[in-house]
Motif scaffolding. Sequence first.
Motif, PDB file in Angstrom:
ATOM      1  N   HIS A 166     -11.238  17.515   6.038  1.00  0.00           N
ATOM      2  CA  HIS A 166     -10.958  17.477   4.600  1.00  0.00           C
ATOM      3  C   HIS A 166      -9.808  16.522   4.291  1.00  0.00           C
ATOM      4  CE1 HIS A 166     -13.568  20.801   4.846  1.00  0.00           C
ATOM      5  NE2 HIS A 166     -12.694  21.780   4.857  1.00  0.00           N
ATOM      6  N   VAL A 167      -8.755  16.618   5.082  1.00  0.00           N
ATOM      7  CA  VAL A 167      -7.560  15.809   4.848  1.00  0.00           C
ATOM      8  C   VAL A 167      -7.844  14.335   5.113  1.00  0.00           C
ATOM      9  CG1 VAL A 167      -5.174  15.396   5.586  1.00  0.00           C
ATOM     10  CG2 VAL A 167      -6.022  17.743   5.364  1.00  0.00           C
ATOM     11  N   TRP A 168      -8.559  14.048   6.187  1.00  0.00           N
ATOM     12  CA  TRP A 168      -8.858  12.654   6.529  1.00  0.00           C
ATOM     13  C   TRP A 168      -9.787  12.001   5.513  1.00  0.00           C
ATOM     14  CZ3 TRP A 168      -9.602  14.111  12.367  1.00  0.00           C
ATOM     15  CH2 TRP A 168      -8.355  14.081  12.995  1.00  0.00           C
ATOM     16  N   VAL A 169     -10.690  12.784   4.921  1.00  0.00           N
ATOM     17  CA  VAL A 169     -11.549  12.237   3.860  1.00  0.00           C
ATOM     18  C   VAL A 169     -10.667  11.727   2.720  1.00  0.00           C
ATOM     19  CG1 VAL A 169     -13.176  12.856   2.029  1.00  0.00           C
ATOM     20  CG2 VAL A 169     -13.631  13.572   4.359  1.00  0.00           C
ATOM     21  N   LYS A 170      -9.714  12.547   2.314  1.00  0.00           N
ATOM     22  CA  LYS A 170      -8.813  12.160   1.227  1.00  0.00           C
ATOM     23  C   LYS A 170      -7.959  10.955   1.610  1.00  0.00           C
ATOM     24  CE  LYS A 170      -6.680  12.553  -2.720  1.00  0.00           C
ATOM     25  NZ  LYS A 170      -7.365  12.197  -3.979  1.00  0.00           N
ATOM     26  N   LYS A 171      -7.557  10.887   2.877  1.00  0.00           N
ATOM     27  CA  LYS A 171      -6.664   9.817   3.325  1.00  0.00           C
ATOM     28  C   LYS A 171      -7.389   8.490   3.544  1.00  0.00           C
ATOM     29  CE  LYS A 171      -3.179   8.710   6.829  1.00  0.00           C
ATOM     30  NZ  LYS A 171      -2.405   9.185   7.992  1.00  0.00           N
ATOM     31  N   TYR A 172      -8.592   8.537   4.126  1.00  0.00           N
ATOM     32  CA  TYR A 172      -9.240   7.302   4.562  1.00  0.00           C
ATOM     33  C   TYR A 172     -10.412   6.825   3.700  1.00  0.00           C
ATOM     34  CZ  TYR A 172      -6.539   7.909   8.865  1.00  0.00           C
ATOM     35  OH  TYR A 172      -5.525   8.050   9.776  1.00  0.00           O
ATOM     36  N   ALA A 173     -11.046   7.732   2.937  1.00  0.00           N
ATOM     37  CA  ALA A 173     -12.216   7.314   2.155  1.00  0.00           C
ATOM     38  C   ALA A 173     -11.801   6.769   0.797  1.00  0.00           C
ATOM     39  CB  ALA A 173     -13.172   8.492   1.988  1.00  0.00           C
ATOM     40  N   THR A 174     -10.936   5.785   0.806  1.00  0.00           N
ATOM     41  CA  THR A 174     -10.407   5.234  -0.441  1.00  0.00           C
ATOM     42  C   THR A 174     -10.912   3.818  -0.731  1.00  0.00           C
ATOM     43  OG1 THR A 174      -8.431   4.522   0.781  1.00  0.00           O
ATOM     44  CG2 THR A 174      -8.319   6.635  -0.375  1.00  0.00           C
ATOM     45  N   THR A 175     -11.217   3.068   0.306  1.00  0.00           N
ATOM     46  CA  THR A 175     -11.662   1.675   0.105  1.00  0.00           C
ATOM     47  C   THR A 175     -13.149   1.505   0.393  1.00  0.00           C
ATOM     48  OG1 THR A 175     -11.054   1.103   2.385  1.00  0.00           O
ATOM     49  CG2 THR A 175      -9.381   0.783   0.678  1.00  0.00           C
ATOM     50  N   ILE A 176     -13.847   2.621   0.574  1.00  0.00           N
ATOM     51  CA  ILE A 176     -15.273   2.599   0.872  1.00  0.00           C
ATOM     52  C   ILE A 176     -15.934   3.695   0.045  1.00  0.00           C
ATOM     53  CG2 ILE A 176     -15.086   4.195   2.821  1.00  0.00           C
ATOM     54  CD1 ILE A 176     -17.153   2.473   4.295  1.00  0.00           C
TER      55      ILE A 176
END
Length: 295
Positions: A166-176
Motif C-alpha cells: 500500500h505504501v509503495w503504491v503511494k510512493k512510486y506510482a506517481t509518474t506512471i
Amino acid sequence: MKSTFYLITATIFLGLNFHLAKVILKEVNFIEAGFWRFLFGSVTLIVLGLKNLSSFKLIQKNLKGISLTGFIGLFGFNLFFFLGLLNTSAVNAALIVSLNPALTILFSHKILKTSINKIQIIGVIITFIGVTYLILKGNITNISNIQFNYGDILILIANVFFALHHVWVKKYATTISSLNFTLLTSLCCLIGFFILLPINGMEVVTAHTSKFWMAVFGLGSLGTALAYYLWQKGVLTAGADKTGIYMNVVPLSAALFTILFKENLFTYHLTGGLCILIGILISKSSTSKFSKALS
C-alpha cells in the motif's frame, strides 16, 4: 468520494476471491492457482490499456518501485499468505490480516511521514472488533479455541508485505498510470509463480472443468485486474494511511457473497459488518476539524 468508490468496489471483488479460490483449489495446487490468476489478470490489464502501454524507457525509470511493489509487496504477500494457510486455520489468518490497517498506518508514518491521529486509531480499533466478531461467529467464547502456530508467522509476514505494498503504491506510482503500474506489478507476480511452477508441477489444461475456467476468469479479471487497479487508484487518491482500513471490508464482502454461493448468512455477519462500516466512517472523518482538534 471517488477514492471510497474505488476502495469499496476493490474490496467487494477481493471478497469474491475467497469463493472463487475454493473452486480453483479443488483442481490445482496454490502455485498453479496463482499462475492462472495473474495470467488472466495480466491479460485483462493489457487489453484494457492496450492503447496506452508504458514505454520501455518509462518502465526502466520506475523499475525500482515496480519491483518492490510487485515482487515483494504483491507476490510476497500472495506467496506467504498461501504458505501460511497450509499451516494454520482461515480464522487465524483472517484475524492476523485484520491488523493490516494498523500496519499500513505505521509504515505510512515511517516511510511517507504521514501523521497519525486519535480518531484514525479509534476507527481502526472499531473495525478490528467488527472483524473479530465476524470471524468468531458472534460468540466471543470461540476465541479460547484459537491456537497460534508456525503458519501464523507466515501470515504475519504476508501482512507486513501487503502493508508495504500500500505504501509503495503511494510512493512510486506517481509518474506512471495506475493501469500500467497495476499491470507491471501483476506481471511480477506472474513471473514469480511461473518460476515456482516446477515445484508442484502443472495439471493438463484440457482436464479442467468449465467451473474451473469460469472461476479463474473471475479471479483473474475481477479479483485481480480490476480489484488491484481500483485499489491502487484509491491509494493514490486518498493515501496509504487512509486506505488500509478498507481491507476489513473484505471479510464482510466474502460473508455477503455466501448468499450467491448458496451458503448461510447469519445475524453476526450483519452485526460485524455494521461495526466495520462504522469504524471506516470514523477513520475517514480523521481529516475533519473535529478530529484534528483531538489529535
